[in-house]
Design an enzyme around this catalytic site. Structure first.
Site, PDB file in Angstrom:
ATOM      1  N   ASP A  11       0.926  -1.152   0.066  1.00 52.51           N
ATOM      2  CA  ASP A  11      -0.196   0.100  -0.133  1.00 52.51           C
ATOM      3  C   ASP A  11       0.833   1.314   0.109  1.00 52.51           C
ATOM      4  OD1 ASP A  11      -2.509   1.556   0.500  1.00 52.51           O
ATOM      5  OD2 ASP A  11      -1.612   1.955   2.586  1.00 52.51           O
ATOM      6  N   MET A  12       0.584   2.343  -0.317  1.00 54.47           N
ATOM      7  CA  MET A  12       1.199   3.541  -0.580  1.00 54.47           C
ATOM      8  C   MET A  12       1.117   4.532   0.815  1.00 54.47           C
ATOM      9  SD  MET A  12       1.733   6.606  -3.534  1.00 54.47           S
ATOM     10  CE  MET A  12       0.449   7.321  -3.102  1.00 54.47           C
ATOM     11  N   ASP A  13      -0.086   4.989   0.972  1.00 53.99           N
ATOM     12  CA  ASP A  13      -0.316   6.081   1.863  1.00 53.99           C
ATOM     13  C   ASP A  13      -0.456   5.444   3.319  1.00 53.99           C
ATOM     14  OD1 ASP A  13      -0.883   8.304   0.162  1.00 53.99           O
ATOM     15  OD2 ASP A  13      -2.463   7.127  -0.328  1.00 53.99           O
ATOM     16  N   ASP A 167      -1.549  -0.689   5.971  1.00 55.12           N
ATOM     17  CA  ASP A 167      -1.726   0.121   7.323  1.00 55.12           C
ATOM     18  C   ASP A 167      -3.349   0.239   7.533  1.00 55.12           C
ATOM     19  OD1 ASP A 167      -1.878   3.594   6.823  1.00 55.12           O
ATOM     20  OD2 ASP A 167      -2.073   1.938   5.440  1.00 55.12           O
TER      21      ASP A 167
END
Length: 188
Positions: A11-13, A167
């Protein structure tokens, strides 16, 4: 530790990039124009969702009659204006660097592709990933498995041979629905 996997998906954010404070600031700025507010807990519960879905929730919470897609567009423009100057990689980026060239890797994000690509390029991280799958690349967003299944397909790796780093609860659910193992980075 991740030798048993043939592909790594991030995931990025909030997972590899510290974008959350900037997203909250952009929401505050845009919602302030309309005299609206957001509930931080409700916003956190929607982490991993596309911006228009968060906009829908904020509009409902405020009893407003705005178009969620237009509000999302305004928020995306505000984020673009802020992100390149404020975002930094999170410590998990060390896992990305360690596994670069050893396993195919992808980013599966609820952000729009223009933002994801711009951020990864600006921070010199784009070359680590064979694919970036963003909200505008799939019809069904997290917690649906589509984002991660597309990542696996673009990497050429069977879903059950992938591990996802996430997250957010929606992302963990999406990974499990895709038949992938998930690492909840909030527990690291």
């Amino acid at each position: 530790m991740y030798h048993r996997y043939d592909g790594l998906i991030f995931d990025m954010d909030g997972t590899i990039l510290d974008t959350e404070p900037t997203h909250r600031k952009a929401w505050s700025e845009v919602l302030g124009r309309y005299g609206m507010q957001f509930d931080l807990e409700a916003m956190v519960a929607l982490n991993g969702s596309p911006t228009w879905r968060i906009a829908e929730a904020v509009i409902a919470l405020n009893g407003a009659t705005l178009d969620p897609h237009e509000l999302a567009r305004e928020k995306t423009l505000a984020v673009k204006a802020m992100l390149l100057d404020t975002v930094r990689p999170l410590p998990l980026i060390d896992v990305v660097k360690e596994w670069h060239g050893r396993r195919p890797m992808a980013v599966g994000t609820g952000s729009e592709s223009a933002i994801a690509e711009a951020l990864l390029a600006h921070l010199g991280l784009r070359h680590y990933f064979q694919a970036v799958v963003a909200a505008d690349h799939v019809q069904h967003h997290k917690p649906a498995p589509d984002t991660f299944l597309r990542c696996a397909a673009l990497m050429g790796v069977a879903p059950e041979k992938c591990v996802v780093f996430e997250d957010a609860d929606f992302g963990i659910q999406a990974a499990r629905l895709a038949g992938m193992d998930a690492v909840d980075v909030r527990l690291l």
